[in-house]
Design an enzyme around this catalytic site. Structure first.
Site, PDB file in Angstrom:
ATOM      1  N   CYS A   2       0.827  -1.154  -0.092  1.00  0.00           N
ATOM      2  CA  CYS A   2       0.037  -0.028   0.043  1.00  0.00           C
ATOM      3  C   CYS A   2       0.823   1.286   0.136  1.00  0.00           C
ATOM      4  O   CYS A   2       2.136   1.241   0.301  1.00  0.00           O
ATOM      5  CB  CYS A   2      -0.945  -0.077   1.257  1.00  0.00           C
ATOM      6  N   ARG A  27       1.574   1.124  -6.203  1.00  0.00           N
ATOM      7  CA  ARG A  27       1.854   0.179  -5.077  1.00  0.00           C
ATOM      8  C   ARG A  27       0.478  -0.155  -4.844  1.00  0.00           C
ATOM      9  O   ARG A  27       0.420  -1.530  -3.969  1.00  0.00           O
ATOM     10  CB  ARG A  27       2.272   1.121  -3.780  1.00  0.00           C
ATOM     11  N   TRP A  78      -3.804  -1.817  -1.610  1.00  0.00           N
ATOM     12  CA  TRP A  78      -3.818  -3.157  -2.360  1.00  0.00           C
ATOM     13  C   TRP A  78      -4.204  -4.129  -1.154  1.00  0.00           C
ATOM     14  O   TRP A  78      -3.580  -4.388  -0.067  1.00  0.00           O
ATOM     15  CB  TRP A  78      -2.355  -3.398  -2.603  1.00  0.00           C
ATOM     16  N   ASN A 104       0.434   0.014   6.233  1.00  0.00           N
ATOM     17  CA  ASN A 104       0.952  -1.026   5.077  1.00  0.00           C
ATOM     18  C   ASN A 104       1.511  -2.320   5.723  1.00  0.00           C
ATOM     19  O   ASN A 104       2.453  -1.954   6.596  1.00  0.00           O
ATOM     20  CB  ASN A 104       1.866  -0.343   4.425  1.00  0.00           C
ATOM     21  N   GLY A 105       0.981  -3.452   5.575  1.00  0.00           N
ATOM     22  CA  GLY A 105       1.468  -4.502   6.291  1.00  0.00           C
ATOM     23  C   GLY A 105       0.345  -5.635   6.453  1.00  0.00           C
ATOM     24  O   GLY A 105      -0.769  -5.626   6.070  1.00  0.00           O
ATOM     25  N   GLU A 479      43.666 -27.720  28.521  1.00  0.00           N
ATOM     26  CA  GLU A 479      42.234 -27.952  29.126  1.00  0.00           C
ATOM     27  C   GLU A 479      42.025 -29.037  29.887  1.00  0.00           C
ATOM     28  O   GLU A 479      41.288 -28.891  30.850  1.00  0.00           O
ATOM     29  CB  GLU A 479      41.518 -27.662  27.880  1.00  0.00           C
ATOM     30  N   LYS A 483      40.548 -29.131  33.458  1.00  0.00           N
ATOM     31  CA  LYS A 483      39.169 -29.923  33.690  1.00  0.00           C
ATOM     32  C   LYS A 483      39.460 -30.740  35.135  1.00  0.00           C
ATOM     33  O   LYS A 483      38.700 -30.795  35.980  1.00  0.00           O
ATOM     34  CB  LYS A 483      38.907 -30.819  32.562  1.00  0.00           C
ATOM     35  N   GLU A 486      39.622 -28.436  38.379  1.00  0.00           N
ATOM     36  CA  GLU A 486      38.605 -27.792  38.762  1.00  0.00           C
ATOM     37  C   GLU A 486      37.734 -28.982  39.157  1.00  0.00           C
ATOM     38  O   GLU A 486      36.455 -28.299  39.837  1.00  0.00           O
ATOM     39  CB  GLU A 486      38.033 -26.662  37.754  1.00  0.00           C
ATOM     40  N   HIS A 502      62.500 -29.123  29.050  1.00  0.00           N
ATOM     41  CA  HIS A 502      63.177 -27.888  29.667  1.00  0.00           C
ATOM     42  C   HIS A 502      62.606 -27.864  31.070  1.00  0.00           C
ATOM     43  O   HIS A 502      62.511 -26.621  31.518  1.00  0.00           O
ATOM     44  CB  HIS A 502      62.759 -26.774  28.902  1.00  0.00           C
ATOM     45  N   LYS A 601      30.105 -20.309  38.006  1.00  0.00           N
ATOM     46  CA  LYS A 601      29.693 -20.282  36.432  1.00  0.00           C
ATOM     47  C   LYS A 601      30.477 -19.285  35.671  1.00  0.00           C
ATOM     48  O   LYS A 601      30.755 -19.284  34.526  1.00  0.00           O
ATOM     49  CB  LYS A 601      28.354 -20.801  36.110  1.00  0.00           C
TER      50      LYS A 601
HETATM   51  C1  AGP Z   1      35.999 -23.591  32.594  1.00  0.00           C
HETATM   52  O1  AGP Z   1      35.655 -24.902  32.865  1.00  0.00           O
HETATM   53  C2  AGP Z   1      35.868 -22.664  33.834  1.00  0.00           C
HETATM   54  N1  AGP Z   1      34.449 -23.019  34.300  1.00  0.00           N
HETATM   55  C3  AGP Z   1      36.265 -21.225  33.634  1.00  0.00           C
HETATM   56  O2  AGP Z   1      37.724 -21.215  33.295  1.00  0.00           O
HETATM   57  C4  AGP Z   1      35.495 -20.462  32.429  1.00  0.00           C
HETATM   58  O3  AGP Z   1      35.935 -20.960  31.115  1.00  0.00           O
HETATM   59  C5  AGP Z   1      35.810 -18.937  32.263  1.00  0.00           C
HETATM   60  O4  AGP Z   1      35.653 -18.522  33.717  1.00  0.00           O
HETATM   61  C6  AGP Z   1      35.538 -18.140  31.252  1.00  0.00           C
HETATM   62  O5  AGP Z   1      34.036 -18.108  31.271  1.00  0.00           O
HETATM   63  P1  AGP Z   1      33.250 -17.595  30.028  1.00  0.00           P
HETATM   64  O6  AGP Z   1      33.454 -18.506  28.840  1.00  0.00           O
HETATM   65  O7  AGP Z   1      31.793 -17.574  30.571  1.00  0.00           O
HETATM   66  O8  AGP Z   1      33.637 -16.206  29.766  1.00  0.00           O
END
Ligand code: AGP
Length: 606
Positions: A2, A27, A78, A104-105, A479, A483, A486, A502, A601
């Site tokens: 429209c 239109r 339209w 129009n939409g 890593e 793991k 932690e 080394h 977390k």
């Molecule tokens: C990973 O297992 C840990 N919980 C921690 O190292 C995490 O990866 C880090 O704090 C980064 O967090 P993000 O990816 O939410 O930035």
């Protein structure tokens, strides 16, 4: 499609708007109409009719209306909903004929809205979807037209470009758009709103394009634009956030990696051209083509993903990459220039150090990007562009599926940037094809979880571990150690295998087990030499290698096999057994594997 015109300013001549409307007749022209406010009479006059605009003009002359007033709105239709009749022509009005609106939409949810409004006593005079807007605004009107319009539009699903005028708030036109174009033209006499620039050009070439979710308020003297917050969808359901029958979130998230990897790559691989389609980078595609250096900032597990990304991007996209621990980057004096981009990797999108690093880069005018899992998180919002992982909620404090998703997205980014540069079609297709296989290959790896559980039982009482890897798997050694630390509180170190001689080799004896990540790749022979050095000192070696490599069994205590894939993608396969190893040892030691002591977390503090 429209045609919409709105006029407000010093010019009261209604003919002006009609002339502008005629330029939109292409239109849609099954009916036309107009409405304008006459300030003496404090009334809004409205005339509309099925048929062409010249029929409306004829009726206007016969009506003997005083054709002077503003604001004014005009519409050529339209039909989408409702026959071509005078009643279904626009403008539409509310029960009391206080407000008039052109649209129009398509209002997709108009039926349920209309039913509810009728129940509440509203009387409709047309069959159109549009009229629902008038009654919604009427219902929500409390003296301010734009507020009522914004509240009404939040209830609407569909597309719209609208202009509204009201007898009760007459000194303005309220315009709004979602998916249907709407522009504001301005000259020294008036503002003209139109659904197409063709109607504006004779007035002015100065225009403002309204964007989606924007509401404009235009008065005789000025205009301002109000931006709605675009609603973001939380990606996961409550059920997904539950454990899904697993004893711990961590195990659930390890085991659902085939699905999360599927989700992370869905719709992002174009096999025919060997390219990656990353919608979140489209807006900066040309800038990315020009960058000469990439700095990646991250923390913890995300930092390890970044280190793998460095190998991928340098080998296949030929971009110099520097990976910085975010908490270091933000306090150093980095050398940044316009050819540098800074990429943040973060599952939560809230990690304080990573967020601060991004802000630091933005301060210096550097292009900032994000690879983030949580939609709408701070890092996602504060970076200029980015890629969501779509890995689903990661509840376990230990990052598992987010990591493999980050690695997969980095492989897609490598494809995206590499194919902008020297990467050939053949190489691009080969990488793309292999990424497509990754979810199934991880499914294969997960089949060895009971074997890994047995390994955990065998090694759960050791107090120290060394994880060794080279090149793409050096970050995976880091890593694996993280793991284990932690989740089970056992001390572990990740090391580049070439570095062992080394110093750390001094630690090796029969009480110091080593996890050697040793797929059949470009540094396999070097890894074998390192394993032999360990064996010579009675070290106990668990090796992770490519399936079919039976020969290595003579050399080591235990072997975990992973399927063959491209060297750049092995980290996605090699990290999964390490996640399971840490998980099973943590459970055997009675640790709280979903909420390990002292951890959070998302580390939203420095
Ligand atoms: C990973 O297992 C840990 N919980 C921690 O190292 C995490 O990866 C880090 O704090 C980064 O967090 P993000 O990816 O939410 O930035």
């Amino acid at each position: 499609m429209c045609g919409i015109i709105g006029l407000i300013g010093k010019n009261n001549n209604i003919k002006t708007g009609l002339d502008a409307l005629k330029r939109l007749e292409y239109r849609g022209y099954d009916s036309a109409g107009l409405a304008f406010f006459n300030s003496e009479k404090k009334e809004i006059f409205c005339l509309k009719s099925a048929g062409r605009i010249n029929l409306l003009e004829k009726k206007l002359e016969e009506s003997k209306f005083d054709l002077s007033g503003n604001p004014s709105i005009f519409h050529t239709r339209w039909a989408t909903h409702g026959e071509v009749t005078d009643e279904n022509a626009h403008p539409h009005w509310d029960c009391q004929k206080n407000l008039f609106l052109v649209h129009n939409g398509i209002i997709e949810n108009y039926k349920e809205l209309k039913e509810q409004l009728i129940k509440e006593g509203h009387k409709f005079s047309s069959e159109t979807d549009t009229e629902v807007l008038c009654h919604l605004i009427e219902k929500l009107f409390q003296g301010n037209l734009e507020e009522a319009v914004r509240k009404a539009l939040r209830l609407v699903k569909g597309t719209y470009a609208i202009c509204v005028i009201s007898r009760q708030d007459p000194r303005k036109i309220v315009a709004a758009r979602l998916s249907s174009p709407l522009l504001i033209g301005l000259n020294e006499r008036e503002y003209i709103i139109a659904s197409d620039p063709a109607a504006i050009v004779p007035f002015t070439r100065k225009i403002i394009n309204l964007d989606d979710y924007e509401t404009a308020v235009i008065t005789q003297e000025k205009f301002f634009i109000l931006k709605e917050k675009v609603p973001e969808e939380i990606e996961f359901t409550l059920e997904e956030a539950e454990k899904g029958g697993y004893p711990h979130f961590m195990l659930k998230e390890i085991m659902e990696q085939p699905e999360s990897l599927e989700n992370s790559q869905r719709g992002r691989i174009i096999l025919e051209t060997g390219r990656a389609k990353l919608g979140g980078l489209e807006s900066v595609k040309e800038k990315l083509r020009k960058i000469k250096r990439l700095i990646i900032v991250a923390c913890g597990t995300a930092y390890h993903a970044a280190l793998v990304g460095e190998y991928m991007l340098e080998e296949y996209a030929r971009i110099p990459v520097e990976v910085e621990i975010a908490s270091e980057f933000r306090y150093k004096k980095p050398i940044l220039d316009k050819n540098t981009a800074v990429l943040a990797i973060s599952q939560s999108g809230e990690t304080a150090d990573t967020l601060a690093a991004i802000r630091e880069a933005k301060e210096k005018g550097i292009l900032t990007l994000g690879i983030v899992n949580v939609v709408g998180s701070s890092i996602a919002r504060e970076t200029i562009a980015g890629v969501y992982n779509h890995a689903g909620p990661e509840i376990g404090v230990a990052s598992t599926k987010a990591l493999t998703s980050q690695l997969e997205v980095l492989a897609l980014l490598t494809l995206f940037l590499g194919r902008q540069r020297e990467m050939s079609l053949v190489i691009g297709q080969r990488i793309a094809k292999e990424i497509l296989k990754i979810p199934d290959l991880v499914k294969e790896v997960l089949k060895s979880s009971s074997q890994i559980k047995k390994l955990a039982e065998k090694y759960k009482n050791y107090n120290n571990f060394l994880f060794l890897g080279r090149k793409y798997n050096f970050p995976i050694a880091l890593e694996g150690a993280l793991k284990l630390k932690e989740i089970s509180y056992i001390h572990a170190e990740g090391y580049g295998a070439g570095e062992m001689k080394h110093g750390p080799i001094a630690l090796i004896d029969e009480n110091f087990p080593i996890f050697a990540i040793c797929p059949k790749d470009s540094v396999y022979d070097k890894m074998i030499s390192n394993i032999e050095e360990i064996r010579a000192r009675k070290g106990r070696v668990i090796v992770l290698t490519t399936e079919g490599n039976k020969k290595i069994e003579e050399l080591v205590d235990s072997v975990i096999y992973i399927p063959k894939t491209l060297e750049m993608l092995t980290p996605i396969l090699s990290v999964t057994p390490l996640q399971l190893f840490a998980y099973y040892i943590g459970v055997l030691k009675g640790c709280d594997v979903d909420k390990p002591r002292n951890l959070a977390k998302s580390v939203t503090v420095e």
